[in-house]
Structures are given as structure tokens and as C-alpha cells.
Design an enzyme around this catalytic site. Structure first.
Site, PDB file in Angstrom:
ATOM      1  N   THR A 117       0.829  -1.216   0.000  1.00 14.39           N
ATOM      2  CA  THR A 117       0.000   0.000   0.000  1.00 14.39           C
ATOM      3  C   THR A 117       0.864   1.267   0.000  1.00 14.39           C
ATOM      4  O   THR A 117       0.580   2.187  -0.782  1.00 14.39           O
ATOM      5  CB  THR A 117      -0.971  -0.020   1.193  1.00 14.39           C
TER       6      THR A 117
ATOM      7  N   GLU B 286       1.108   9.532  -5.742  1.00 17.03           N
ATOM      8  CA  GLU B 286       1.639  10.866  -5.478  1.00 17.03           C
ATOM      9  C   GLU B 286       2.592  11.298  -6.586  1.00 17.03           C
ATOM     10  O   GLU B 286       2.563  12.442  -7.037  1.00 17.03           O
ATOM     11  CB  GLU B 286       2.360  10.908  -4.127  1.00 17.03           C
TER      12      GLU B 286
ATOM     13  N   HIS C  60      -7.082   0.505  -0.842  1.00 19.03           N
ATOM     14  CA  HIS C  60      -6.333  -0.531  -1.563  1.00 19.03           C
ATOM     15  C   HIS C  60      -7.261  -1.738  -1.619  1.00 19.03           C
ATOM     16  O   HIS C  60      -7.504  -2.384  -0.605  1.00 19.03           O
ATOM     17  CB  HIS C  60      -5.036  -0.847  -0.827  1.00 19.03           C
TER      18      HIS C  60
END
Length: 127
Positions: free
Chosen positions: A33, A41, A67
Site C-alpha cells: 500500500t 503521489e 487498496h
């Protein structure tokens, strides 16, 4: 020029270094994750960076991610970032990771436009 609706798609192959076991976020050999979020990002940063004035960049300030599915080593995923909101220096993105068209991760990510020199100076002067 930054515009709502701008989009960037990036493909990555999951390696052993990208797993939960390697990232110390779990014990299984699937996409971690934290790595998935870092890719989201990064895609968001790269989407807007070329449109910013020289000397400016962005920093991530918030992630709201789910996730949803494990991804094995060797699989290719597509990371998609779409700029959905511009509020002065605040940028909000819809982010998604897909494996073979199936959603692996989804959510939103917020970044702020900064001038690095001023940013570092402020941090140095904070007690």
C-alpha cells in the site's frame, strides 16, 4: 497552465522491492500500500510539475486511498492521476491504480504549490 481535467497515466511493473514484505508494511509478496500511494503521489506531481512556473513545485499533504486488490510481482499496473480541483495553491487529484482494467486502488490526493527556498526557510525557523 494548470487546468481541471488534466490527466496523466503511468505504467509500472511490480517488483520484489515493491512488495508489502519488503516495505515492512505486511508479510506477503504483493504490491505494498505505501508503494502504491507513492506511485499515485508521483503521478500527481509529474502531472502538474511541467505546468508550474520555474522555481515552484508541489508537496503532498493528504491521501485518502482504498487498496482494494492484491497485485503479484511481475504484473503491470496503470497509475492514473486527474486534476479535479484547483483552489489557489491547493490541488486535488482523483487517483487510481488498475491491473488489467480492474481497480487495485482508488481515492484522492491533495498537493500544495510551494516555492522550495521559502519552504525550507520556514522549516528552519520553526521551533
Amino acid at each position: 497552465m494548470l487546468e481541471v481535467g488534466m490527466k496523466l497515466e503511468v505504467e509500472k511493473v511490480v517488483t520484489e522491492n515493491d512488495t508489502a514484505a519488503k516495505a515492512a508494511s505486511g508479510s506477503v509478496e504483493v504490491l505494498a500500500t505505501p508503494i502504491m500511494i507513492a506511485w499515485m503521489e508521483g503521478a500527481s506531481l509529474n502531472l502538474v510539475q511541467k505546468e508550474l512556473e520555474n522555481g515552484l513545485t508541489t508537496v503532498g499533504t493528504e491521501v485518502n486511498i482504498k487498496h482494494l486488490k492484491g497485485t503479484l510481482v511481475g504484473k503491470t499496473v496503470k497509475i492514473i492521476s486527474v486534476l479535479k480541483e484547483i483552489d489557489r495553491k491547493k490541488l486535488v487529484f482523483d487517483v487510481e491504480v488498475l491491473e488489467d482494467g480492474i481497480v487495485v486502488g482508488t481515492g484522492t490526493h491533495t498537493r500544495f504549490i510551494i516555492e522550495p527556498i521559502k519552504f525550507y526557510e520556514k522549516l528552519k525557523n520553526t521551533k
